[in-house]
Scaffold this active site. Structure first.
Site, PDB file in Angstrom:
ATOM      1  N   GLU A 106       0.817  -1.220   0.000  1.00 21.44           N
ATOM      2  CA  GLU A 106       0.000   0.000   0.000  1.00 21.44           C
ATOM      3  C   GLU A 106       0.849   1.269   0.000  1.00 21.44           C
ATOM      4  O   GLU A 106       1.231   1.776   1.059  1.00 21.44           O
ATOM      5  CB  GLU A 106      -0.950  -0.002   1.211  1.00 21.44           C
ATOM      6  N   LYS A 139      -2.382  -1.930  -3.270  1.00 18.23           N
ATOM      7  CA  LYS A 139      -3.444  -1.071  -2.715  1.00 18.23           C
ATOM      8  C   LYS A 139      -3.026   0.384  -2.866  1.00 18.23           C
ATOM      9  O   LYS A 139      -2.406   0.971  -1.977  1.00 18.23           O
ATOM     10  CB  LYS A 139      -3.675  -1.435  -1.237  1.00 18.23           C
TER      11      LYS A 139
HETATM   12  P1  13P Z   1      -9.086   4.430   3.807  1.00 16.35           P
HETATM   13  O1  13P Z   1      -9.970   3.741   2.791  1.00 16.35           O
HETATM   14  O2  13P Z   1      -9.847   5.058   4.927  1.00 16.35           O
HETATM   15  O3  13P Z   1      -8.070   5.321   3.158  1.00 16.35           O
HETATM   16  O4  13P Z   1      -8.271   3.290   4.544  1.00 16.35           O
HETATM   17  C1  13P Z   1      -7.726   2.263   3.839  1.00 16.35           C
HETATM   18  C2  13P Z   1      -6.580   1.749   4.577  1.00 16.35           C
HETATM   19  O5  13P Z   1      -6.464   0.577   4.804  1.00 16.35           O
HETATM   20  C3  13P Z   1      -5.564   2.729   5.023  1.00 16.35           C
HETATM   21  O6  13P Z   1      -4.386   2.043   5.321  1.00 16.35           O
END
Ligand code: 13P
Length: 332
Positions: A175, A217
């Site tokens: 991510e 992500k």
């Molecule tokens: P948000 O969709 O609130 O951005 O959170 C996703 C997430 O896992 C942040 O690390």
């Protein structure tokens, strides 16, 4: 790597996304307090059980991400969270980073920590039944930021985490989040996101991470929160897919974070993405855009668990419907 690839594919299965319910103790406590709920371990547990036990959640969610505290807690009936959601047909995941901390040498930038002792923690999480993990790196946009140093350092962290996960038999969610904070344009977000992804790809390749056994992500490519004009869903989708095209076809899939967008906007953007033909599924792994309405409806009141679950059901169904569009728009 067979089962890693199978799990990654299952996480981005058609019509499904991943629910992010992995806020740290500090972040979750803050959100509970803002909703008028006392920030205790038991209230955090009750809230996560409300989400995980929503009837029918498995219809739109392939997995749920928890934090360390939740993985060690149980449903009210005594079943550990990972085992309970597994029985409901949902893959349990675990956030393994220990947070984005100020990066020494780079004022105003952050580096995500959590590599020390990671193999031992992954082995323990696997014992608990975690099928996948998550590590989030953050990048702030200004005229000067992010620096090349922050982009490189965070890419190395993401890659070392991803390689460690695959060695432990756990699918890594990778991510890299370019934040919406600021007034930057969608073009600037595209430029930064592309540079961040290029560094992440290079670092993953150097550590021989199998892309078919990870889920990416990313942020959607979108203007900053304080920008004068919001971009249309079509524009967000076009700019996002253009940046993602640099990823090889064998990537298992893409599951977007919501990044603080209003829930309906995140869903509209996700739906618009489905009009683009891509080699990998484009789905959701939203946190706030799925759970904020549920928290607001619940309010910590045991009599309002049903209302909280109804609010979550509505957001999960809307996003699952958005990703199901892909199958309708481009039949196999
Ligand atoms: P948000 O969709 O609130 O951005 O959170 C996703 C997430 O896992 C942040 O690390």
């Amino acid at each position: 790597m067979g089962s890693l690839r199978q799990i990654a594919t299952q996480m981005v299965a058609p019509g499904k996304g991943v629910l992010a319910a992995d806020e740290s103790i500090a972040t979750m406590s803050d959100r509970l307090a803002k909703a008028g709920v006392e920030a205790t371990a038991e209230n955090r547990r009750r809230y996560r059980e409300l989400l995980a036990a929503m009837p029918g959640l498995a219809d739109g969610a392939s997995g749920i991400i928890f934090c360390d505290e939740t993985l060690r807690q149980t449903f009210t009936d005594g079943t550990p969270f990972a085992r309970a959601v597994h029985a409901l047909g949902i893959l349990p995941g675990i956030k393994v980073d220990t947070g984005a901390k100020p990066c020494a040498g780079l004022p105003g930038e952050k580096v995500t920590e959590g590599l020390d002792g990671l193999p031992a923690r992954l082995a323990e999480y696997a014992e608990f039944g975690a099928a996948f993990a998550k590590w989030r790196a953050v990048y702030r946009i200004t005229d000067e930021l992010p620096t090349h140093g922050a982009v490189r350092t965070n890419a190395d962290g993401l890659a070392r985490y991803a390689a460690a996960c695959q060695e432990a038999g756990i699918v890594p969610i990778v991510e890299p989040e370019v934040l919406m904070e600021g007034a930057h344009s969608i073009e600037r977000c595209a430029e930064v996101t592309a540079a961040v992804h290029a560094a992440v790809r290079e670092a993953l390749e150097l550590l021989r991470v199998d892309l078919a056994g990870i889920v990416l992500k990313p942020n959607m490519v979108i203007e900053g929160r304080d920008a004068p004009e919001p971009s249309s869903p079509e524009r967000v989708a076009e700019a996002t897919v253009e940046v993602l095209r640099a990823w090889p076809d064998d990537l298992a899939g893409v599951a977007f974070l919501s990044g603080g967008q209003p829930p309906e906007r995140a869903t509209a953007n996700l739906a618009a993405m489905q009009h683009h033909r891509t080699p990998w599924p484009l789905t959701f792994s939203f946190g706030r855009a799925l759970v904020d309405p549920a928290l607001a409806a619940w309010h910590g009141d045991p009599a309002r668990v049903g209302a909280g679950q109804a609010a979550l059901r509505e957001r999960v169904a809307a996003n699952a419907a958005a990703v199901r569009l892909a199958a309708q728009l481009r039949p196999a």
